[in-house]
Design an enzyme around this catalytic site. Structure first.
Site, PDB file in Angstrom:
ATOM      1  N   ASP A 280      55.695  45.747  38.657  1.00 32.47           N
ATOM      2  CA  ASP A 280      54.334  46.256  38.525  1.00 32.47           C
ATOM      3  C   ASP A 280      54.210  46.942  37.167  1.00 32.47           C
ATOM      4  OD1 ASP A 280      51.912  47.530  38.701  1.00 32.47           O
ATOM      5  OD2 ASP A 280      52.252  48.365  40.684  1.00 32.47           O
TER       6      ASP A 280
ATOM      7  N   ARG B 116      59.667  56.074  38.956  1.00 29.41           N
ATOM      8  CA  ARG B 116      58.741  56.037  37.832  1.00 29.41           C
ATOM      9  C   ARG B 116      59.075  57.210  36.917  1.00 29.41           C
ATOM     10  NH1 ARG B 116      53.062  54.632  41.116  1.00 29.41           N
ATOM     11  NH2 ARG B 116      53.821  52.687  42.044  1.00 29.41           N
TER      12      ARG B 116
ATOM     13  N   GLN C  21      56.357  54.012  49.444  1.00 26.28           N
ATOM     14  CA  GLN C  21      55.101  53.574  50.050  1.00 26.28           C
ATOM     15  C   GLN C  21      55.325  52.340  50.903  1.00 26.28           C
ATOM     16  OE1 GLN C  21      52.785  52.996  46.424  1.00 26.28           O
ATOM     17  NE2 GLN C  21      53.092  50.796  46.470  1.00 26.28           N
TER      18      GLN C  21
ATOM     19  N   ASP D 113      40.415  52.285  45.736  1.00 21.66           N
ATOM     20  CA  ASP D 113      41.321  53.327  46.229  1.00 21.66           C
ATOM     21  C   ASP D 113      40.736  53.981  47.475  1.00 21.66           C
ATOM     22  OD1 ASP D 113      42.960  52.863  44.061  1.00 21.66           O
ATOM     23  OD2 ASP D 113      42.333  54.658  42.953  1.00 21.66           O
TER      24      ASP D 113
ATOM     25  N   GLU E  20      44.354  60.647  46.770  1.00 22.52           N
ATOM     26  CA  GLU E  20      44.516  59.198  46.887  1.00 22.52           C
ATOM     27  C   GLU E  20      45.661  58.856  47.834  1.00 22.52           C
ATOM     28  OE1 GLU E  20      46.232  55.484  44.351  1.00 22.52           O
ATOM     29  OE2 GLU E  20      45.096  56.983  43.204  1.00 22.52           O
TER      30      GLU E  20
ATOM     31  N   SER F 271      46.026  52.447  47.010  1.00 22.16           N
ATOM     32  CA  SER F 271      45.387  51.572  46.041  1.00 22.16           C
ATOM     33  C   SER F 271      45.563  50.150  46.551  1.00 22.16           C
ATOM     34  CB  SER F 271      46.033  51.731  44.660  1.00 22.16           C
ATOM     35  OG  SER F 271      45.447  50.856  43.721  1.00 22.16           O
TER      36      SER F 271
END
Length: 329
Positions: A51, A104, A119, A230, A243, A246
């Site tokens: 991604d 990340r 997730q 979102d 959030e 997504s």
């Protein structure tokens, strides 16, 4: 945060995290007709499967013995999932979900951002006549019904938490949100609409608004910017939009070419993933990611994501959080 006290102690929290995760993934799998599959922690750098997020983040790359190509730890599985739909030969209106764990390293950590990302990544097969806003909203409503049911189950088990969500989710596009709050920043617009409606699906993210900038950055090669969005929930602990997911209908050949051109990324057409879209060798799909720690944090009314996941935090942050009665795992 002043006067914060966790509603659950450390042991109760660990039990509750498992309850939230187990319950939600069962609800999601049933509602969307998804099968759980195993997924990679890393992919080949040349595969095009990682991604790209906003395009500015650099994945952690490494080599292994007797292997010439670089390997990258995933940012998410947005593209891998669609390839997997073809590999496993999923039928129309069926699909997969998996536990996605990522690192990340460029993330700016705060109370709800961590360099460790966990997730549920999910993806399902659709047909060309379902590539529209009506179908997208239908799927969003199904996912939100899972969130609403989870809220009820958490409240039944832990009445002290008293989670509040509306029965229905509110839909608004980024252009409509811009028109409603023209003098607010992007984030302030999200906060304002969530204060009003408590649960919001903000759609069409990636294309430019009046100031020639998108509401938020989106990769050009997986979501169709006209058919994505979102899921935002109002988090009263911080008076803000939070959030949770997504998601979107994925690019077809036409939208892929258009979006890559818009971002000057036509070079990506050389990777296997983009070639498979151009050549129609992978199915049309809809999919998304739903934050496991984010959802646990929201449902358990935690002040910091580090209360529901184990990660690395700056020493000064840990010391300040201890003063505020926030104890990280």
């Amino acid at each position: 945060m002043e006067n914060y006290t966790s509603k659950l102690n450390l042991v109760e929290t660990q039990v509750a995290i498992k309850f939230v995760k187990d319950t939600f993934q069962q609800l999601l799998a049933k509602k969307l007709n998804l099968l759980r599959v195993s997924a990679p922690l890393f992919v080949l750098s040349t595969s095009g499967l990682n991604d790209g997020l906003s395009g500015k983040e650099t994945p952690i790359a490494f080599n292994v013995q007797k292997y010439e190509e670089n390997i990258e730890i995933v940012h998410s599985l947005a593209k891998w999932k669609r390839m997997a739909l073809a590999k496993y030969n999923f039928a129309h209106d069926s699909g997969l979900y998996t536990d996605m764990n990522a690192i990340r390293k460029d993330e700016s950590v705060d109370f709800y951002h961590s360099i460790y990302v966990d997730q549920w990544d999910w993806e399902k097969v659709i047909q060309e006549n379902e590539r529209n806003m009506t179908y997208l909203k239908k799927v969003v409503k199904k996912i939100y019904s899972c969130l609403y049911t989870l809220k009820n189950k958490v409240n039944d088990r832990y009445p002290i938490l008293n989670i509040d969500l509306p029965k229905n989710i509110f839909f608004i596009s980024t252009k409509q949100l811009e028109a409603k709050y023209p003098n607010l920043s992007r984030k302030e617009r999200e906060n304002a609409i969530c204060r009003e409606h408590k649960a919001v699906f903000l759609y069409q993210i990636g294309g430019n608004l009046k100031d020639k900038l998108p509401h938020d950055a989106r990769a050009a090669d997986y979501d169709d910017w006209k058919l994505n969005g979102d899921i935002l929930l109002y988090y009263d602990l911080y008076d803000m939009a939070f959030e949770i997911s997504s998601m979107g209908i994925r690019v077809n050949k036409d939208s892929l070419l258009k979006q890559l051109k818009a971002k000057g990324e036509e070079y990506k057409l050389e990777n296997d993933y983009c070639k498979s879209i151009i050549n129609n060798t992978i199915p049309l799909s809809i999919g998304g990611g739903i934050g496991q720690s984010r959802l646990s944090m929201f449902m358990l009314k935690k002040a910091h994501i580090g209360e529901v996941q184990v990660s690395i935090w700056p020493k000064e942050m840990i010391e300040q959080l201890e003063k505020e009665n926030i104890h990280l795992l």
